[in-house]
Enzyme design. Structure first.
Site, PDB file in Angstrom:
ATOM      1  N   ASP A 124      64.609 -52.502  36.933  1.00 58.03           N
ATOM      2  CA  ASP A 124      63.839 -51.789  36.433  1.00 58.03           C
ATOM      3  C   ASP A 124      62.874 -52.923  35.548  1.00 58.03           C
ATOM      4  O   ASP A 124      63.185 -54.122  35.518  1.00 58.03           O
ATOM      5  CB  ASP A 124      64.112 -50.828  35.459  1.00 58.03           C
ATOM      6  CG  ASP A 124      63.015 -49.800  35.185  1.00 58.03           C
ATOM      7  OD1 ASP A 124      63.474 -48.614  34.994  1.00 58.03           O
ATOM      8  OD2 ASP A 124      61.855 -49.910  35.538  1.00 58.03           O
TER       9      ASP A 124
HETATM   10  C1  GLC Z   1      59.430 -48.082  34.515  1.00 57.49           C
HETATM   11  C2  GLC Z   1      60.260 -47.253  34.996  1.00 57.49           C
HETATM   12  C3  GLC Z   1      60.660 -47.214  36.481  1.00 57.49           C
HETATM   13  C4  GLC Z   1      59.414 -47.667  37.241  1.00 57.49           C
HETATM   14  C5  GLC Z   1      59.077 -49.199  37.002  1.00 57.49           C
HETATM   15  C6  GLC Z   1      57.872 -49.404  37.709  1.00 57.49           C
HETATM   16  O1  GLC Z   1      59.770 -48.781  33.486  1.00 57.49           O
HETATM   17  O2  GLC Z   1      61.658 -46.929  34.306  1.00 57.49           O
HETATM   18  O3  GLC Z   1      60.932 -46.064  36.916  1.00 57.49           O
HETATM   19  O4  GLC Z   1      59.701 -47.258  38.724  1.00 57.49           O
HETATM   20  O5  GLC Z   1      58.812 -49.297  35.726  1.00 57.49           O
HETATM   21  O6  GLC Z   1      56.746 -48.857  37.298  1.00 57.49           O
END
Ligand code: GLC
Length: 747
Positions: free
Chosen positions: A286
């Site tokens: 993430d």
């Molecule tokens: C965010 C979210 C995740 C998302 C990623 C990219 O922090 O937790 O669900 O896909 O970053 O945007």
């Protein structure tokens, strides 16, 4: 006759050779991957394991990186997220094509519930229980996103969640593992389609692996601690369902699980995902969660963070730069074998080959297809259909709804009546140079629905937040002129979503006071509740004449709401997450254990597993939702009362539409394992059917009970069905059980 036979033969042959990743292709892709891998320097290999954000906007804290272009030219970047449109993606790909090996970039984005056409938030869609429609919604999102150059969506989010204080419940499919697994499968199929690399599809991403929805206190990013059995029984199955749907990627999670951050969790990523489940795709972190392990206190620095993550099976580092800055040193120090890097690179290159990007890096960036896909009226029609099917009828006193289109005067009041972008909910996508923010507001939906002979009055009444009551007087005066009042209230769209946990999930501000002031006029009031989560609204629940839970419905919100209000669509949605009476009741979910002291009813709360000061029941239970018509359940039959493990029981039940409107009913089948080697829930959803019935029509539907439906993870984490007695319940909700029976599994 002859022609038909020939046609049939053609169909059979074409299906047989349908372009799937057959084993022959698989081998050739593996061969191609290895041939590229063998040409790569260590720096180029490490490059593939990095994903940077584009400079349009960010969905996390940005790392400023001035020499992004230089890195891409050196072939040291694998993917870019949050880049959009054929022009921009083509621009980045052009730079990648200047690198030595011309390895194409992957473009990823959070296309969670629509790209240009915005669909209802996923939690709302889940209340439709319409798997085909949810697959279709994802299909359309993929068609639009891929036309915009996107190869990969960071969806579906498949986190089971039982705490509505958590803002990200809006992104999932509610509290139930069985339903959540079925929906996960449907959404992955929708996003990815049947043919890998098709230009109307995107790679899907099962997230957030794992158990992110069980954060303590419903506080986002918070710790998760649970038994392995609970993890396997309730939180992993939707991920396994995504895997069974051939999901291309996984995203790990911000939370720590039992003391180990998911991003550095070898047990989750290597032992279970890549080992036990044999996952062949790749895992992305993430946003900066690799470096986040320093903050967790799991590692001391970025060097250790990179070591922990790559060792644990995290293939791609989103935005943290830990891989870019440390992996080469880790290899040099003998801490990370090149084989580990190669495995991660292979997984990523394999997907790029499957997408066809090595043959044509620009195949998804096609402006003609983009124009056509982003202007397809069919997409809005589907959005309107699924939005209407996501609206939950919670209350309908005196059958106030549906409203007549011939009403002389309607007062449409509230702070969300004329809201536009609010209807998009969290995780919407803004597509540059398009009208992706064109939303049919609730006001617009009603004005379009009603003819000239209905006088539609408006007053804002108050804001969503704040204590200003100065608008009440005007609202009450408008209400007094009307035959019926529609009041649209709720929370703001950015009060749910990522980093949007709320300790108090009441309807904010003075909105319920506004309702009270309007009710004092004696007019009947329909309340629309707009939210990204179950809210608490006791006053509204007790006093409004009718209540529709309208969530955030996306592009066609106004039309869908009007369709339901005036009966062009009979509401059929049923909630997929329990609505608590109070925050003190959280966590509350339907598939709880019986305990040794269960209360029999609300009068039996002392010395019981109950609060002495609150009802034992939620405000609205899992599976609850009303209709404008009524249904009778009858004639439950089981083909036998005893079954062996390898056998099955056919269950049939007759459903009759006993009302005057055609409507859809979601028939739910629950089971209870009466005694087992671990305690089992008082009931668990094990199947459901959604059927459409004309007024007066009856249909007999069938379910199959097989060993799979009786199985659970025992203390040894084995997936078993144990002999013994089972209760079978057919319900219109988890509490409204219409018919009962029982059967026995014998050795
Ligand atoms: C965010 C979210 C995740 C998302 C990623 C990219 O922090 O937790 O669900 O896909 O970053 O945007």
């Amino acid at each position: 006759m002859k022609r038909t036979a020939i046609n049939l033969l053609i169909i059979i042959i074409s299906i047989a050779i349908l372009p799937r990743i057959s084993s022959a292709q698989n081998n050739s892709i593996s061969h191609k991957v290895d041939s590229v891998l063998n040409l790569m320097t260590l720096q180029e290999k490490i490059g593939q394991l990095n994903q940077y954000n584009d400079d349009l906007y960010a969905t996390g804290p940005v790392t400023v990186d001035a020499n992004k272009i230089a890195q891409i030219k050196r072939g040291e970047l694998g993917s870019i997220l949050n880049s959009q449109g054929t022009t921009r993606t083509t621009g980045w790909q052009n730079i990648a094509m200047q690198s030595r090996l011309k390895i194409p970039l992957l473009f990823g984005q959070d296309v969670v519930h629509g790209y240009k056409t915005t669909f209802p938030i996923p939690l709302a869609e889940s209340c439709s229980w319409d798997l085909d429609l949810m697959e279709k919604s994802a299909r359309i999102a993929a068609t639009e996103a891929s036309a915009g150059g996107i190869h990969w969506t960071f969806a579906p989010m498949v986190d089971i969640a039982r705490d509505p204080r958590w803002g990200r419940v809006m992104e999932g499919a509610g509290e139930d593992t069985y339903l959540g697994s079925r929906i996960a499968y449907a959404r992955v199929k929708g996003f990815q389609g049947e043919i890998p690399g098709a230009t109307n599809s995107v790679m899907a991403c099962a997230k957030h692996y794992a158990a992110y929805g069980a954060a303590v206190g419903g506080r986002d990013y918070n710790s998760v601690d649970m038994s392995e059995r609970q993890l396997f029984e309730y939180y992993l199955p939707p991920f396994k369902a995504a895997l069974d749907a051939n999901v291309s990627t996984f995203m790990n999670a911000f939370n720590d699980l039992n003391g180990v951050p998911a991003t550095g969790n070898k047990y989750l990523q290597r032992d279970i995902l890549k080992g036990l489940w044999n996952f062949q795709g790749f895992v992305v972190s993430d946003w900066a969660s690799v470096g986040g392990m320093i903050t967790h206190g799991y590692v001391k620095n970025e060097y250790e963070a990179a070591l922990a993550a790559i060792t644990a099976g995290c293939d791609m580092d989103m935005e943290s730069r830990c891989y870019k800055n440390n992996l080469a040193q880790l290899v040099q120090d003998g801490k990370v074998p090149v084989a580990l890097i190669d495995d991660a690179v292979r997984r990523i290159l394999r997907k790029k080959f499957e997408l066809g990007l090595f043959d044509d890096p620009y195949k998804f960036s096609n402006s003609e297809r983009e124009t056509e896909a982003l202007n397809n009226p069919e997409h809005a029609k589907t959005a309107r259909e699924i939005a209407a099917k996501s609206i939950v009828l919670l209350k309908n006193e005196n059958n106030l709804l549906p409203l007549s289109k011939k009403l002389k005067t309607i007062a449409f009041i509230g702070p969300l009546v004329k809201a536009v972008k609010q209807n998009k909910g969290f995780w919407d996508v803004e597509v540059p140079d398009t009208d992706s923010n064109f939303i049919v507001s609730q006001w617009e939906g009603l004005t379009d629905k009603l003819g000239k002979n209905t006088n539609l009055l408006y007053a804002e009444g108050c804001k969503v937040q704040g204590e200003d009551r100065s608008g009440f007087e005007e609202a009450v005066n408008v209400a007094k002129q009307a035959d019926v009042v529609i009041l649209s209230i709720g929370e703001l769209r950015d009060m749910s979503g990522e980093a949007r946990s709320r300790s108090n999930i009441n309807i904010p501000g003075v909105q319920e006071e506004l309702l009270k002031a309007i009710l004092a006029t004696g007019k009947p009031v329909v309340v629309l509740i707009n939210a990204g989560r179950p809210l608490i609204f006791d006053y509204t629940a007790e006093n409004a004449t009718a209540i529709l839970y309208t969530w955030w419905l996306g592009s066609e919100a106004g039309n869908a709401i009007a369709d339901v209000l005036f009966g062009d669509v009979n509401p059929s949605a049923k909630i997929t997450m329990t609505f608590p009476r109070s925050v003190g009741q959280i966590p509350i979910y339907y598939n709880h254990f019986n305990t040794g002291n269960p209360p029999k009813d609300d009068n039996d709360r002392f010395y019981r597993s109950a609060y002495i000061d609150l009802s034992i029941y939620p405000k609205y239970e899992f599976g609850y939702g009303l209709s404008y018509t009524s249904f009778k359940y009858s004639n439950l039959q089981l083909s036998k009362k005893k079954m062996k493990a390898g056998e099955s029981i056919q269950v049939s039940v007759t459903i009759t539409n006993t009302g005057k409107y055609e409507g859809e009913e979601i028939v739910q089948l629950y089971l209870r394992d009466k005694a087992a080697s671990v305690v089992r829930p008082v009931k668990e959803l094990r199947d459901f059917k959604k059927l459409n019935l004309k007024a007066g029509e009856s249909k007999t539907i069938q379910f199959i009970i097989d060993k799979e439906k009786l199985s659970f993870f025992n203390q040894q984490l084995q997936w078993v069905a144990e002999p013994g007695e089972f209760d079978l319940m057919i319900g219109a909700s988890s509490r409204d059980i219409k018919l009962n029976d029982s059967f026995e599994l014998i050795d």
